[in-house]
Write an enzyme that holds these catalytic residues in place. Structure first.
Site, mmCIF file in Angstrom:
data_model
loop_
_atom_site.group_PDB
_atom_site.id
_atom_site.type_symbol
_atom_site.label_atom_id
_atom_site.label_comp_id
_atom_site.label_asym_id
_atom_site.label_seq_id
_atom_site.Cartn_x
_atom_site.Cartn_y
_atom_site.Cartn_z
ATOM 1 N N TYR A 25 43.313 -41.637 9.369
ATOM 2 C CA TYR A 25 41.967 -41.109 9.653
ATOM 3 C C TYR A 25 41.280 -41.928 10.744
ATOM 4 O O TYR A 25 40.811 -41.381 11.750
ATOM 5 C CB TYR A 25 41.130 -41.092 8.367
ATOM 6 C CG TYR A 25 39.664 -40.833 8.601
ATOM 7 C CD1 TYR A 25 39.199 -39.569 8.943
ATOM 8 C CD2 TYR A 25 38.722 -41.869 8.481
ATOM 9 C CE1 TYR A 25 37.845 -39.343 9.157
ATOM 10 C CE2 TYR A 25 37.371 -41.645 8.683
ATOM 11 C CZ TYR A 25 36.935 -40.391 9.026
ATOM 12 O OH TYR A 25 35.593 -40.162 9.253
ATOM 13 N N TYR A 69 38.144 -33.889 10.637
ATOM 14 C CA TYR A 69 39.004 -33.944 9.451
ATOM 15 C C TYR A 69 38.608 -35.226 8.737
ATOM 16 O O TYR A 69 38.837 -36.327 9.258
ATOM 17 C CB TYR A 69 40.470 -33.971 9.890
ATOM 18 C CG TYR A 69 41.457 -34.053 8.741
ATOM 19 C CD1 TYR A 69 42.191 -32.936 8.352
ATOM 20 C CD2 TYR A 69 41.652 -35.241 8.047
ATOM 21 C CE1 TYR A 69 43.088 -33.004 7.301
ATOM 22 C CE2 TYR A 69 42.545 -35.313 6.993
ATOM 23 C CZ TYR A 69 43.254 -34.196 6.626
ATOM 24 O OH TYR A 69 44.143 -34.272 5.590
ATOM 25 N N THR A 70 37.998 -35.112 7.557
ATOM 26 C CA THR A 70 37.399 -36.297 6.920
ATOM 27 C C THR A 70 38.082 -36.721 5.617
ATOM 28 O O THR A 70 37.578 -37.611 4.932
ATOM 29 C CB THR A 70 35.898 -36.049 6.634
ATOM 30 O OG1 THR A 70 35.784 -34.883 5.817
ATOM 31 C CG2 THR A 70 35.107 -35.863 7.898
ATOM 32 N N LYS A 119 40.360 -40.757 14.544
ATOM 33 C CA LYS A 119 38.974 -40.750 15.021
ATOM 34 C C LYS A 119 38.836 -41.598 16.288
ATOM 35 O O LYS A 119 38.109 -41.229 17.214
ATOM 36 C CB LYS A 119 38.035 -41.285 13.935
ATOM 37 C CG LYS A 119 37.858 -40.370 12.733
ATOM 38 C CD LYS A 119 37.091 -39.089 13.042
ATOM 39 C CE LYS A 119 35.645 -39.343 13.391
ATOM 40 N NZ LYS A 119 34.917 -38.051 13.641
ATOM 41 N N TRP A 158 29.831 -44.508 5.447
ATOM 42 C CA TRP A 158 29.448 -44.241 4.047
ATOM 43 C C TRP A 158 28.382 -43.124 3.951
ATOM 44 O O TRP A 158 27.290 -43.335 3.427
ATOM 45 C CB TRP A 158 28.925 -45.518 3.385
ATOM 46 C CG TRP A 158 29.915 -46.620 3.253
ATOM 47 C CD1 TRP A 158 31.069 -46.823 3.956
ATOM 48 C CD2 TRP A 158 29.847 -47.731 2.327
ATOM 49 N NE1 TRP A 158 31.713 -47.970 3.536
ATOM 50 C CE2 TRP A 158 30.979 -48.545 2.534
ATOM 51 C CE3 TRP A 158 28.924 -48.118 1.349
ATOM 52 C CZ2 TRP A 158 31.225 -49.713 1.808
ATOM 53 C CZ3 TRP A 158 29.157 -49.283 0.627
ATOM 54 C CH2 TRP A 158 30.302 -50.057 0.852
ATOM 55 N N THR A 191 33.311 -43.234 13.325
ATOM 56 C CA THR A 191 33.340 -43.908 12.024
ATOM 57 C C THR A 191 33.589 -45.410 12.105
ATOM 58 O O THR A 191 34.234 -45.894 13.048
ATOM 59 C CB THR A 191 34.445 -43.256 11.168
ATOM 60 O OG1 THR A 191 34.645 -44.021 9.984
ATOM 61 C CG2 THR A 191 35.777 -43.217 11.895
ATOM 62 N N ASP A 192 33.140 -46.114 11.077
ATOM 63 C CA ASP A 192 33.447 -47.540 10.900
ATOM 64 C C ASP A 192 34.956 -47.770 10.688
ATOM 65 O O ASP A 192 35.440 -48.871 10.860
ATOM 66 C CB ASP A 192 32.682 -48.080 9.692
ATOM 67 C CG ASP A 192 32.918 -47.252 8.438
ATOM 68 O OD1 ASP A 192 32.929 -46.014 8.547
ATOM 69 O OD2 ASP A 192 33.106 -47.828 7.350
HETATM 70 N N1 LIG Z 1 31.755 -38.764 5.259
HETATM 71 C C1 LIG Z 1 31.693 -40.058 5.584
HETATM 72 O O1 LIG Z 1 31.550 -40.933 4.731
HETATM 73 C C2 LIG Z 1 31.758 -40.462 7.030
HETATM 74 C C3 LIG Z 1 31.753 -41.819 7.350
HETATM 75 C C4 LIG Z 1 31.784 -42.196 8.698
HETATM 76 C C5 LIG Z 1 31.827 -41.229 9.681
HETATM 77 N N2 LIG Z 1 31.860 -39.916 9.340
HETATM 78 C C6 LIG Z 1 31.936 -38.928 10.415
HETATM 79 O O2 LIG Z 1 30.760 -38.154 10.388
HETATM 80 C C7 LIG Z 1 31.035 -36.835 10.864
HETATM 81 C C8 LIG Z 1 30.512 -35.821 9.884
HETATM 82 O O3 LIG Z 1 31.127 -36.056 8.640
HETATM 83 P P1 LIG Z 1 30.754 -35.207 7.353
HETATM 84 O O4 LIG Z 1 30.701 -36.152 6.220
HETATM 85 O O5 LIG Z 1 29.593 -34.313 7.650
HETATM 86 O O6 LIG Z 1 32.092 -34.341 7.222
HETATM 87 P P2 LIG Z 1 32.381 -33.059 6.346
HETATM 88 O O7 LIG Z 1 31.290 -32.822 5.358
HETATM 89 O O8 LIG Z 1 33.790 -33.179 5.877
HETATM 90 O O9 LIG Z 1 32.297 -31.899 7.425
HETATM 91 C C9 LIG Z 1 33.225 -31.774 8.438
HETATM 92 C C10 LIG Z 1 33.178 -30.353 8.917
HETATM 93 O O10 LIG Z 1 34.154 -30.233 9.952
HETATM 94 C C11 LIG Z 1 34.694 -28.946 9.844
HETATM 95 N N3 LIG Z 1 36.005 -28.853 10.460
HETATM 96 C C12 LIG Z 1 37.180 -29.352 10.023
HETATM 97 N N4 LIG Z 1 38.173 -28.983 10.855
HETATM 98 C C13 LIG Z 1 37.598 -28.231 11.827
HETATM 99 C C14 LIG Z 1 38.098 -27.565 12.959
HETATM 100 N N5 LIG Z 1 39.397 -27.564 13.264
HETATM 101 N N6 LIG Z 1 37.225 -26.899 13.746
HETATM 102 C C15 LIG Z 1 35.901 -26.883 13.439
HETATM 103 N N7 LIG Z 1 35.377 -27.474 12.378
HETATM 104 C C16 LIG Z 1 36.221 -28.154 11.575
HETATM 105 C C17 LIG Z 1 34.783 -28.678 8.364
HETATM 106 O O11 LIG Z 1 34.754 -27.283 8.179
HETATM 107 P P3 LIG Z 1 35.780 -26.565 7.174
HETATM 108 O O12 LIG Z 1 35.440 -27.115 5.839
HETATM 109 O O13 LIG Z 1 35.477 -25.133 7.361
HETATM 110 O O14 LIG Z 1 37.152 -26.948 7.641
HETATM 111 C C18 LIG Z 1 33.541 -29.338 7.827
HETATM 112 O O15 LIG Z 1 32.483 -28.421 7.669
HETATM 113 C C19 LIG Z 1 32.552 -36.785 11.075
HETATM 114 O O16 LIG Z 1 32.812 -37.009 12.427
HETATM 115 C C20 LIG Z 1 33.069 -37.947 10.252
HETATM 116 O O17 LIG Z 1 34.286 -38.440 10.779
HETATM 117 C C21 LIG Z 1 31.810 -39.514 8.042
#
Ligand SMILES: NC(=O)c1ccc[n+]([C@@H]2O[C@H](COP(=O)([O-])OP(=O)(O)OC[C@H]3O[C@@H](n4cnc5c(N)ncnc54)[C@H](OP(=O)(O)O)[C@@H]3O)[C@@H](O)[C@H]2O)c1
Length: 291
Positions: A124, A60-61, A128, A149, A100-101
């Site tokens: 969030y 959940y992002t 995490k 990021w 995450t950071d």
């Molecule tokens: N984005 C950032 O800037 C950032 C920064 C630091 C760390 N991260 C971490 O990096 C990782 C990847 O992030 P991302 O940017 O690729 O995120 P994202 O684009 O939001 O993708 C997250 C995916 O998780 C899926 N998801 C949500 N709830 C779910 C559930 N209950 N069961 C299965 N799938 C589910 C979503 O699918 P649906 O859309 O179908 O729900 C979505 O496709 C995450 O762990 C995030 O916390 C991200």
């Protein structure tokens, strides 16, 4: 090696599919096929597929929305990881997980190491961190990669927001008092696959918690300037807008953002040989894809 990817339709999930190495049979599932909040479904799907490795890109992002729907954030980011971890441990499957950071308070002035105390300031980050703790407690063979990021050609992120605003406006304000490390989703995917290949070759890894981000550190304002510079050079933008440097206080959001998000990535480099990528080169690649 059969690898199950959960959350396969997100930014990182998408890049994991693109960069899958030869010899890996990838089973890529989105939330419709594998909802990690559903413990029974997790057990059933993993038992049926029997992967040799699980990479969890599901999360959940929605950082701000999490403040108003904390139950959902905790259900996915903590409980979902607990479900994966318990099933994986029972079946002897390692998990690679992304964190995450935002687990940090953001009040440091030196790059955060894996051993530094956490202190999330919002739902969030707290959820995490909850997921990290569940993984550590329930699954002995795990890699947690904390990153920051994230941007890519697929999905919603700062780069795509800037490109949209840059087309719509002649002038915009971007926060200049938060410092962090932009990280391409592609570089995260490549790092995870490099670890998967090491695991396949050696049958084991130095399990544990690692930091991985792009380099060098910058502010959101500096990141925006570079996005506009490169996008203009590639003719993605007709003109470069005026980018004013603003303070966090000028741009209030439901969730507080860490002022300092710089991650020290030495442990991953020294232990597992994975180097950071220069985010400016990664950005060029993403913009070429978008062009
Ligand atoms: N984005 C950032 O800037 C950032 C920064 C630091 C760390 N991260 C971490 O990096 C990782 C990847 O992030 P991302 O940017 O690729 O995120 P994202 O684009 O939001 O993708 C997250 C995916 O998780 C899926 N998801 C949500 N709830 C779910 C559930 N209950 N069961 C299965 N799938 C589910 C979503 O699918 P649906 O859309 O179908 O729900 C979505 O496709 C995450 O762990 C995030 O916390 C991200």
């Amino acid at each position: 090696m059969r690898v199950l990817i959960a959350g396969a339709h997100g930014q990182v999930g998408h890049e994991l599919l693109r960069f899958a190495p030869d010899g890996c049979e990838v089973v890529a599932l989105g939330s419709a096929e594998l909802d990690i909040t559903n413990a029974q479904q997790v057990a059933k799907v993993v038992e049926r597929l029997r992967p040799q490795l699980i990479i969890n890109a599901a999360a959940y992002t929605a950082v701000d929305k999490a403040e108003s729907e904390p139950e959902r954030a905790w259900a996915v980011n903590r409980d979902g990881i607990a479900h994966l971890a318990q099933t994986a441990e029972r079946l002897g499957i390692p998990i690679f997980h992304i964190s995450t950071d935002y687990v940090f308070a953001g009040d440091a002035s030196e790059p955060y190491r894996e051993t530094d105390p956490t202190g999330p300031t919002g739902v969030y980050g707290a959820s995490k961190l909850g997921g990290e703790l569940e993984l550590v407690a329930n699954c002995s063979e795990h890699i947690i990669l904390r990153t920051s990021w994230v941007f890519g050609a697929h999905g919603n992120n700062f780069v795509k927001t800037m490109l949209r605003l840059g087309r719509e406006r002649e002038e915009l304000g971007v926060v200049a008092d938060q410092r962090g490390c932009p990280t391409s989703a592609a570089s995260i995917a490549r790092a995870l696959w490099a670890l998967a290949v090491q695991y396949r070759e050696h049958g084991s890894l130095q399990w544990g918690l690692y930091h991985f981000s792009g380099t060098p550190a910058c502010t959101w304002h500096e990141f925006a300037l570079e996005i506009f510079r490169q996008a203009h050079a590639l003719s993605l933008l007709e003109r470069v807008p005026l980018v004013r440097a603003i303070c966090t206080a000028d741009y209030p959001t439901p969730a507080t953002r860490p002022a300092w998000s710089v991650l020290d990535c030495a442990k991953l480099r020294e232990t597992l040989g994975i180097a950071q990528a220069d985010w400016r080169e990664e950005l060029a690649q993403v913009l070429r894809e978008l062009a």
